[in-house]
Design an enzyme around this catalytic site. Structure first.
Site, short mmCIF file in Angstrom:
data_model
loop_
_atom_site.label_atom_id
_atom_site.label_comp_id
_atom_site.label_asym_id
_atom_site.label_seq_id
_atom_site.Cartn_x
_atom_site.Cartn_y
_atom_site.Cartn_z
N LYS A 11 24.22 -37.81 17.04
CA LYS A 11 25.02 -38.76 17.81
C LYS A 11 25.95 -38.02 18.77
CE LYS A 11 24.92 -42.26 14.10
NZ LYS A 11 25.76 -43.10 13.20
N TYR A 51 20.25 -50.25 18.08
CA TYR A 51 21.14 -50.96 17.17
C TYR A 51 20.96 -52.46 17.42
CZ TYR A 51 23.43 -46.60 15.74
OH TYR A 51 23.69 -45.37 15.22
N ARG A 91 16.95 -38.49 4.83
CA ARG A 91 18.14 -39.27 4.41
C ARG A 91 18.94 -38.50 3.35
NH1 ARG A 91 19.59 -44.08 7.24
NH2 ARG A 91 20.35 -44.99 5.30
N THR A 97 26.32 -43.01 4.34
CA THR A 97 26.78 -43.51 5.64
C THR A 97 28.27 -43.29 5.85
OG1 THR A 97 25.09 -45.23 5.47
CG2 THR A 97 26.81 -45.55 7.12
N ARG A 108 26.50 -35.14 6.75
CA ARG A 108 27.70 -35.97 6.92
C ARG A 108 28.85 -35.46 6.06
NH1 ARG A 108 24.38 -41.73 7.05
NH2 ARG A 108 24.10 -41.82 9.31
N ASN A 128 29.77 -40.32 12.06
CA ASN A 128 29.11 -39.59 10.98
C ASN A 128 27.99 -38.68 11.49
OD1 ASN A 128 27.31 -41.60 11.61
ND2 ASN A 128 27.49 -42.68 9.66
N HIS A 131 22.10 -39.96 12.92
CA HIS A 131 21.36 -41.16 12.50
C HIS A 131 20.00 -40.72 11.98
CE1 HIS A 131 19.01 -44.87 12.68
NE2 HIS A 131 18.10 -44.15 13.31
N GLU A 142 11.48 -47.01 15.52
CA GLU A 142 12.41 -46.10 16.20
C GLU A 142 11.70 -44.92 16.86
OE1 GLU A 142 15.40 -45.14 13.26
OE2 GLU A 142 16.19 -47.20 13.26
P1 ATP Z 1 22.45 -44.74 10.73
O1 ATP Z 1 21.72 -46.03 11.00
O2 ATP Z 1 23.42 -44.35 11.81
O3 ATP Z 1 21.53 -43.63 10.30
P2 ATP Z 1 23.03 -45.66 8.14
O4 ATP Z 1 21.60 -46.15 8.10
O5 ATP Z 1 23.46 -44.72 7.05
O6 ATP Z 1 23.39 -44.97 9.50
P3 ATP Z 1 23.84 -48.36 8.85
O7 ATP Z 1 24.19 -49.36 7.81
O8 ATP Z 1 22.52 -48.47 9.53
O9 ATP Z 1 24.01 -46.91 8.17
O10 ATP Z 1 25.01 -48.35 9.93
C1 ATP Z 1 24.82 -47.81 11.20
C2 ATP Z 1 26.07 -47.05 11.63
O11 ATP Z 1 27.15 -47.99 11.77
C3 ATP Z 1 26.60 -46.04 10.62
O12 ATP Z 1 26.00 -44.78 10.76
C4 ATP Z 1 28.07 -45.97 10.97
O13 ATP Z 1 28.29 -45.08 12.07
C5 ATP Z 1 28.38 -47.38 11.45
N1 ATP Z 1 29.01 -48.24 10.45
C6 ATP Z 1 28.40 -48.94 9.47
N2 ATP Z 1 29.28 -49.69 8.79
C7 ATP Z 1 30.49 -49.47 9.35
C8 ATP Z 1 31.84 -49.94 9.10
N3 ATP Z 1 32.11 -50.82 8.13
N4 ATP Z 1 32.83 -49.50 9.90
C9 ATP Z 1 32.57 -48.63 10.88
N5 ATP Z 1 31.34 -48.15 11.18
C10 ATP Z 1 30.32 -48.54 10.42
MG MG Z 2 20.77 -47.37 9.65
#
Ligand code: ATP
Ligand code: MG
Length: 164
Positions: A11, A51, A91, A97, A108, A128, A131, A142
Site C-alpha cells: 500500500k 475496494y 495471509r 488486519t 503487519r 497496515n 493487502h 483481484e
Molecule cells: P486487506 O483487504 O487490505 O488485505 P484485510 O483483508 O486483512 O486487509 P479487510 O477486512 O478486507 O481486511 O479490510 C480492508 C482494509 O480496511 C484493512 O486492511 C484496513 O486497512 C482497513 N480497515 C478495516 N477495518 C477498519 C476499521 N475498523 N478502521 C479502519 N480501517 C479499517
Molecule cells: Mg480484505
C-alpha cells in the site's frame, strides 16, 4: 498439489516508507514465485473496483471512503505470487488486519502498530502496509483486475527442485 496465484499490494504507506524490498524478500525466501510485478498510481475508478461495496457491508461507508482516498494518494506495488496454497501462506506472512493485534514476525506486526480505534478517531484506514487476497474468489477477481494475461510470466526458479 494446490498451486494458487494470489494478489499482493504494497500500500502507499509501505512504498513511501521504502519497504518494497524488505516485504518482497519475505515472500521470495519461502519459495513463493513472483509471476507479475509493477509500480502503479491508482485512480479512483480502479480503487472502487478493488475496494468494492463488500467493504461497506463489512466495515461501513466511512471506512471504505477512507480506504479509497488512501489507496489513491501514492503509488502502490502490485504483484502476483504463485505457490502451493499461496493464498493462505501469504495471509499468514501478512498477519492480522488490525496492526495492534498482528503478531511479531508478520509483515503487519513488524512494520505497523496502530489500532482500529486510533484509525477511526483520525478518520483514516489502519495503515497496515500491505493487502493480500482473502480467498480463492478474491484472488481470481483481484489478479484479473490488476494484471492482464500478458503481464503474467511463466518461468522456472532455479530452486524449485528444492522447494516443491
Ligand atoms: P486487506 O483487504 O487490505 O488485505 P484485510 O483483508 O486483512 O486487509 P479487510 O477486512 O478486507 O481486511 O479490510 C480492508 C482494509 O480496511 C484493512 O486492511 C484496513 O486497512 C482497513 N480497515 C478495516 N477495518 C477498519 C476499521 N475498523 N478502521 C479502519 N480501517 C479499517
Ligand atoms: Mg480484505
Amino acid at each position: 498439489m494446490a498451486l494458487q496465484q494470489t494478489l499482493v499490494l504494497i500500500k502507499p504507506d509501505g512504498v513511501a516508507r521504502g519497504l518494497t524490498g524488505e516485504i518482497t524478500k519475505r515472500f521470495e525466501r519461502i519459495g513463493l514465485k513472483i509471476v507479475a510485478l509493477k509500480l502503479v498510481r491508482v485512480n479512483m475508478d480502479h480503487a472502487k473496483q478493488h475496494y468494492t461495496e463488500d467493504i461497506t457491508e463489512r466495515h461501513g461507508e466511512k471506512v471504505r471512503d477512507n480506504l479509497l482516498n488512501f489507496i489513491t494518494e501514492g503509488p502502490v506495488v502490485a504483484m502476483i505470487l504463485e505457490g502451493v496454497d499461496a493464498i493462505a501462506n501469504v495471509r499468514k506472512i501478512v498477519g492480522s488486519t488490525e496492526s495492534k493485534s498482528a503478531s511479531p514476525g508478520t509483515i503487519r506486526g513488524d512494520f505497523s502498530h496502530v489500532s482500529y480505534s486510533h484509525a477511526d478517531e483520525k478518520e483514516i484506514p489502519v495503515k497496515n502496509v500491505i493487502h493480500a487476497s482473502a480467498d480463492e474468489t478474491d484472488a481470481k477477481n483481484e489478479t484479473a483486475l490488476w494484471f492482464s494475461i500478458d503481464e503474467i510470466c511463466d518461468y522456472k526458479r532455479t530452486d524449485e527442485c528444492h522447494v516443491f
